[in-house]
Write an enzyme that holds these catalytic residues in place. Structure first.
Site, mmCIF file in Angstrom:
data_model
loop_
_atom_site.group_PDB
_atom_site.id
_atom_site.type_symbol
_atom_site.label_atom_id
_atom_site.label_comp_id
_atom_site.label_asym_id
_atom_site.label_seq_id
_atom_site.Cartn_x
_atom_site.Cartn_y
_atom_site.Cartn_z
ATOM 1 N N HIS A 198 -2.326 -54.837 6.713
ATOM 2 C CA HIS A 198 -2.774 -55.875 5.773
ATOM 3 C C HIS A 198 -1.942 -57.151 5.878
ATOM 4 O O HIS A 198 -1.943 -57.960 4.958
ATOM 5 C CB HIS A 198 -2.740 -55.339 4.336
ATOM 6 C CG HIS A 198 -3.710 -54.221 4.087
ATOM 7 N ND1 HIS A 198 -4.948 -54.413 3.527
ATOM 8 C CD2 HIS A 198 -3.634 -52.903 4.357
ATOM 9 C CE1 HIS A 198 -5.589 -53.257 3.457
ATOM 10 N NE2 HIS A 198 -4.803 -52.323 3.950
ATOM 11 N N ALA A 231 1.148 -47.701 -0.877
ATOM 12 C CA ALA A 231 1.697 -48.329 -2.088
ATOM 13 C C ALA A 231 2.858 -47.562 -2.709
ATOM 14 O O ALA A 231 3.802 -48.162 -3.229
ATOM 15 C CB ALA A 231 0.587 -48.502 -3.115
ATOM 16 N N CYS A 251 -1.002 -71.900 7.847
ATOM 17 C CA CYS A 251 -1.954 -72.946 7.482
ATOM 18 C C CYS A 251 -3.377 -72.485 7.778
ATOM 19 O O CYS A 251 -3.672 -71.993 8.859
ATOM 20 C CB CYS A 251 -1.638 -74.221 8.261
ATOM 21 S SG CYS A 251 -2.846 -75.526 8.003
ATOM 22 N N CYS A 267 0.293 -77.732 4.177
ATOM 23 C CA CYS A 267 0.882 -77.866 5.508
ATOM 24 C C CYS A 267 1.107 -79.340 5.840
ATOM 25 O O CYS A 267 0.514 -80.228 5.223
ATOM 26 C CB CYS A 267 -0.079 -77.252 6.515
ATOM 27 S SG CYS A 267 0.425 -77.386 8.232
HETATM 28 ZN ZN LIG Z 1 -1.663 -77.152 9.241
#
Ligand SMILES: [Zn+2]
Length: 234
Positions: A114, A18, A122, A141
């Site tokens: 991460h 960080a 999606c 999506c």
């Molecule tokens: Zn999708």
């Protein structure tokens, strides 16, 4: 001393946390009292639970983070690491950060533990998009599934492949450089130890003391990472 070690090392691996991001002006959303959404615990909003049960708040939380990210930029520290990779001084970067700044700066061998905020995908069909979807308030999506940032949410496991790669790089290191990580989170704090056990020199540059300072060959506190790297680069 550090510049000498860097020159002599055949396999330097860098771990960034960080503190590297905050020098770009990004708030560390783990630290409370600062930054966005201070009234709520981020572990509740940035979670799989919120994605399933409180999705409007989830979308808006991450939209703010995307907008904030897209206003910020990598700093000289990122740029120097990218240059060092091209010069053969750095082999790989393991990062806890999700800002994508290492790749923006030109680093190629980056392991993102991460994930990244630069992309969304999606939840149903896995199709990937740029994060401008979120900036434009498009959260769904084409297939009708929910778009989510390609980051590890609270309640999710870290990507297995990234963990394996990071451990392998740590084993190979003969110089392991920690930049801006408090090393308080597992598994990130395992990598310096893996490196150390395999004979690497360990260097920790962090504002505050860390739990692994006692294992380090060199510790630098209270200095900006960008400035320290610039000094070494000269
Ligand atoms: Zn999708």
């Amino acid at each position: 001393m550090l510049s000498q070690w860097l020159k002599e090392s055949n396999y330097t691996v860098v771990l960034t946390g960080a503190g590297m991001s905050t020098e770009s002006g990004l708030p560390d959303f783990r630290s409370s009292g600062k930054g966005l959404w201070t009234k709520k615990d981020p572990s509740q909003i940035a979670s799989t639970e919120a994605l399933n049960q409180n999705v409007e708040e989830f979308f808006q939380f991450y939209r703010q983070r995307v907008l904030g990210l897209n206003e910020a930029k990598y700093h000289q520290g990122h740029a120097i690491l990218a240059k060092w990779e091209k010069e053969g001084l750095v082999r790989s970067i393991i990062t806890q950060n999700i800002d994508g700044f290492h790749t923006d700066a030109g680093s190629e061998n980056v392991i993102e533990l991460h994930g990244t905020m630069k992309k969304v995908h999606c939840q149903s069909c896995d199709r990937e998009y740029g994060n401008e979807k979120y900036a434009n308030e498009q959260f769904i999506c084409e297939c009708g599934g929910k778009l989510r940032p390609s980051v590890v949410l609270f309640g999710e496991m870290l990507p297995e492949e990234a963990l394996v790669q990071a451990a392998e790089e740590s084993e190979k290191a003969d110089l392991f450089l920690v930049l801006g990580s408090s090393l308080s989170v597992t598994p990130a704090n395992q990598f310096p130890l893996i490196a150390k056990q395999n004979g690497a020199k360990l260097v920790i540059i962090n504002m505050e003391p860390t739990e692994l300072d006692l294992y380090a060959d060199l510790v630098i506190h209270d200095r900006k990472i960008g400035e320290v790297l610039k000094e070494i680069d000269r």
